[in-house]
Structure formats: structure tokens, C-alpha cells
Design a protein around this motif. Sequence first.
Motif, short mmCIF file in Angstrom:
data_model
loop_
_atom_site.label_atom_id
_atom_site.label_comp_id
_atom_site.label_asym_id
_atom_site.label_seq_id
_atom_site.Cartn_x
_atom_site.Cartn_y
_atom_site.Cartn_z
N ILE A 83 0.84 -1.20 0.00
CA ILE A 83 0.00 0.00 0.00
C ILE A 83 0.88 1.24 0.00
CG2 ILE A 83 -0.19 0.14 2.52
CD1 ILE A 83 -3.13 1.02 2.09
N SER A 84 0.46 2.25 -0.73
CA SER A 84 1.20 3.51 -0.78
C SER A 84 0.60 4.49 0.23
CB SER A 84 1.13 4.12 -2.18
OG SER A 84 -0.18 4.56 -2.48
N VAL A 85 1.30 5.57 0.48
CA VAL A 85 0.81 6.59 1.41
C VAL A 85 -0.48 7.20 0.87
CG1 VAL A 85 1.31 8.86 2.41
CG2 VAL A 85 3.08 7.10 2.35
N LYS A 86 -0.53 7.47 -0.43
CA LYS A 86 -1.73 8.05 -1.02
C LYS A 86 -2.92 7.10 -0.90
CE LYS A 86 0.37 11.25 -4.33
NZ LYS A 86 0.49 11.65 -5.76
N GLU A 87 -2.70 5.81 -1.10
CA GLU A 87 -3.77 4.84 -0.96
C GLU A 87 -4.25 4.75 0.48
OE1 GLU A 87 -2.78 1.56 -4.47
OE2 GLU A 87 -1.67 1.49 -2.56
N TRP A 88 -3.29 4.75 1.41
CA TRP A 88 -3.62 4.70 2.84
C TRP A 88 -4.50 5.89 3.22
CZ3 TRP A 88 -3.95 2.35 7.38
CH2 TRP A 88 -3.91 3.11 8.55
N ALA A 89 -4.10 7.09 2.78
CA ALA A 89 -4.85 8.29 3.12
C ALA A 89 -6.23 8.30 2.45
CB ALA A 89 -4.06 9.53 2.71
N ALA A 90 -6.29 7.87 1.19
CA ALA A 90 -7.55 7.88 0.45
C ALA A 90 -8.56 6.89 1.02
CB ALA A 90 -7.30 7.59 -1.02
N LYS A 91 -8.10 5.71 1.39
CA LYS A 91 -9.01 4.66 1.86
C LYS A 91 -9.48 4.88 3.30
CE LYS A 91 -7.38 0.96 -1.19
NZ LYS A 91 -6.76 -0.39 -1.27
N THR A 92 -8.62 5.45 4.14
CA THR A 92 -8.96 5.55 5.56
C THR A 92 -9.24 6.97 6.04
OG1 THR A 92 -6.65 5.79 6.26
CG2 THR A 92 -7.49 3.54 6.03
N ASN A 93 -9.10 7.95 5.14
CA ASN A 93 -9.21 9.37 5.53
C ASN A 93 -8.15 9.74 6.56
OD1 ASN A 93 -11.48 9.92 3.89
ND2 ASN A 93 -12.86 9.10 5.46
N ALA A 94 -7.01 9.09 6.49
CA ALA A 94 -5.94 9.33 7.46
C ALA A 94 -5.36 10.73 7.28
CB ALA A 94 -4.83 8.29 7.29
N ILE A 95 -4.91 11.32 8.39
CA ILE A 95 -4.32 12.67 8.36
C ILE A 95 -2.88 12.67 8.87
CG2 ILE A 95 -6.54 13.82 8.62
CD1 ILE A 95 -5.89 14.16 11.62
N GLY A 96 -2.43 11.55 9.39
CA GLY A 96 -1.08 11.50 9.98
C GLY A 96 0.03 11.43 8.96
N LEU A 97 -0.27 10.89 7.78
CA LEU A 97 0.69 10.80 6.68
C LEU A 97 0.14 11.55 5.48
CD1 LEU A 97 1.72 7.02 6.76
CD2 LEU A 97 3.18 8.95 7.38
N ILE A 98 0.97 12.36 4.84
CA ILE A 98 0.54 13.09 3.65
C ILE A 98 1.62 13.00 2.58
CG2 ILE A 98 -1.04 14.72 4.76
CD1 ILE A 98 1.22 16.72 4.92
N ALA A 99 1.19 12.85 1.34
CA ALA A 99 2.11 12.80 0.21
C ALA A 99 1.88 14.06 -0.62
CB ALA A 99 1.86 11.56 -0.64
N LYS A 100 2.94 14.85 -0.80
CA LYS A 100 2.83 16.11 -1.52
C LYS A 100 3.70 16.08 -2.77
CE LYS A 100 0.91 19.22 -0.11
NZ LYS A 100 -0.51 19.64 -0.28
N ALA A 101 3.17 16.68 -3.83
CA ALA A 101 3.94 16.82 -5.07
C ALA A 101 4.43 18.26 -5.19
CB ALA A 101 3.05 16.47 -6.27
N GLY A 102 5.33 18.49 -6.12
CA GLY A 102 5.82 19.84 -6.37
C GLY A 102 6.74 20.36 -5.29
N ARG A 103 6.66 21.68 -5.05
CA ARG A 103 7.54 22.31 -4.08
C ARG A 103 7.33 21.70 -2.69
NH1 ARG A 103 7.63 28.74 -2.42
NH2 ARG A 103 9.78 28.80 -1.66
N TYR A 104 8.42 21.40 -2.00
CA TYR A 104 8.40 20.73 -0.71
C TYR A 104 7.74 19.35 -0.82
CZ TYR A 104 8.91 25.65 0.71
OH TYR A 104 9.30 26.97 0.82
N GLY A 105 7.82 18.75 -2.01
CA GLY A 105 7.17 17.47 -2.25
C GLY A 105 7.82 16.33 -1.47
#
Length: 291
Positions: A83-105
Motif C-alpha cells: 500500500i502507498s501513502v496516497k492509498e492509505w490516506a484515500a481509503k482511511t481518511n488518514a491525516i497522519g501521513l501526507i504525500a505532496k507533489a511539487g515544491r516541498y514534495g
Amino acid sequence: MAKKREINVQNIPIAVVDHNNSDYISITDMIKAKKGNFFVEHWLRNRNTVEFLGIWESINNPNFNYVEFDVIKSHAGLNSFKISVKEWAAKTNAIGLIAKAGRYGGTYAHKDIAFEFGSWISPAFKLYLIKEFQRLKEIESNTHQLEWNFRRSLAATNYRIQTDAIKEKLIPWGDTPQKSDVYIYAEEADLVNLALFGLTAKQWKEQYPEIASGHKTIRDCADTHSLIVLSNLENLNAVWIRQGVGKKERYEMMREAAIDQLASLQKYLAAPSTIESPNKKKMSELLQAKK
């Protein structure tokens, strides 16, 4: 995300950002300390990791999706599980892990989770990470405290300017008893308090008796943005007193100026206030009155 800060842990630069008024640490940077070809997803596959994340979310996230979490937990640790961080966040509405693109990605974790991630790298790395993070917070705290002290001193100086204007224009010194001087000063100070905070000093003490019992005043509990506006209002009030402007008109003009200046500071000063102030609710109501 707000502006990136940085700590150095065992010669590895690690980004720290503010997200939803909490500190998030780049675990993309942290993983560089782990020898070998490892990725964050390898850590996420571990059942202990999934259980820890679930507990953290249950404590801190009222919108956590427990149904999806139970499904993920039932597969965690299996060779086929991934499972990826994005999948984890999308499936569980998790807020503890975030995946960011671009600046400060990259992948960022709430500091609580980042410290746990540090244990996966090595116990020594975790200890150094905590130490450097604490050092960063101490530096920030000292910097903000110096800024607040400066603003408080500036406000106190401008209060003196205001009282000089009161002496010059409002108090007939040859005829007024000393006790009346104090009353007039307090009345003018509360005019500024009302325009900015929506409370007099007495009303504030009655509303926050526990804080007031520690010899705190309404102005002692103001954040740095409020102190900037307070300083400006006292200057304006002094000018208007000398110009002979009536009290009602001065209050209305100061209130309008307070609303405009607070709105400008809120818009252009991205850094959040660092001193928790019981005046915040009143300040928010003041800004809402403008809208």
C-alpha cells in the motif's frame, strides 16, 4: 503547507513543515539514513506499523474510516500486501501521513509518527531526530517570545504617548483630583481594548478569572498580531485626542481600523500566532463583523 524549515540529523537535512497547525517531518528525507534500497512503502507493509497508525488516527482523527482500516490491517504483513501513502490516506481518511507533489514534495508524517518511523531506521537515529526537533522548537519559541516582548514594549510606549495626549487635552490639571486622572486613563485604555478585543479590562478578568489570577492582563494575553494593531490604535487615538475628536467617533474609527488591520495581517502574515490567547474568539468575531 507553510514555509519549510530544516533540521540536520546525523548530517542528513530533513524538512519540517506546518500542516493544519501541526509539525510534519519529511520521512522521504529521513529514509536516506537507512542503509540499502528502502522505501516508505516497505515500512507501511509491516503489521505493527499499520496498527500504530490506526491507533494514532483513532486518537487524533474523528473522521478516520475504521471499516477500511480493518480491511487493510487484516492483510498487513502478508507477502502480497502492498500500500502507498496516497492509498492509505484515500481509503482511511488518514491525516497522519501526507504525500505532496511539487515544491516541498515528498511524504510527510506528523511528528508523533515521524518519531516512530525513526525507530524503524535505527534507535540512535530516532533519539537524534527528537533532539534536533526539540532544538528547532526551542529556537522558534525564543524567537517568537522576543518578537512578542518587543511588540508588548512598543504597545507600552505608545500607551505613554496616548496618556500624554490625555493630559494635554482631556484633563484640566489644575482642577482635577488625582483619583479622577486614573479613571480617565483607564477609560481611554478600555476604549482601545473595546475597539480591538471587544472587552474592557474588567470584563476580560471576569471572563477569564483563572488567567487573571496569575496577574495577567488582557494585553499580556494578546498575540503578536494583536499587539501590532494595539500599538497602531494607541497612536491613532493620541492623534485624534489632540485633534479634539469625540470619544464615540474615536471608538468607531479605531474599531474600523482594527478590523482592517487584523484582516490585512491575517492575509499577508502567513505564520500562525505562537502564543495561545483567550482573546482569539473576540478577535475572530471582530473580523466576522467586517464581512
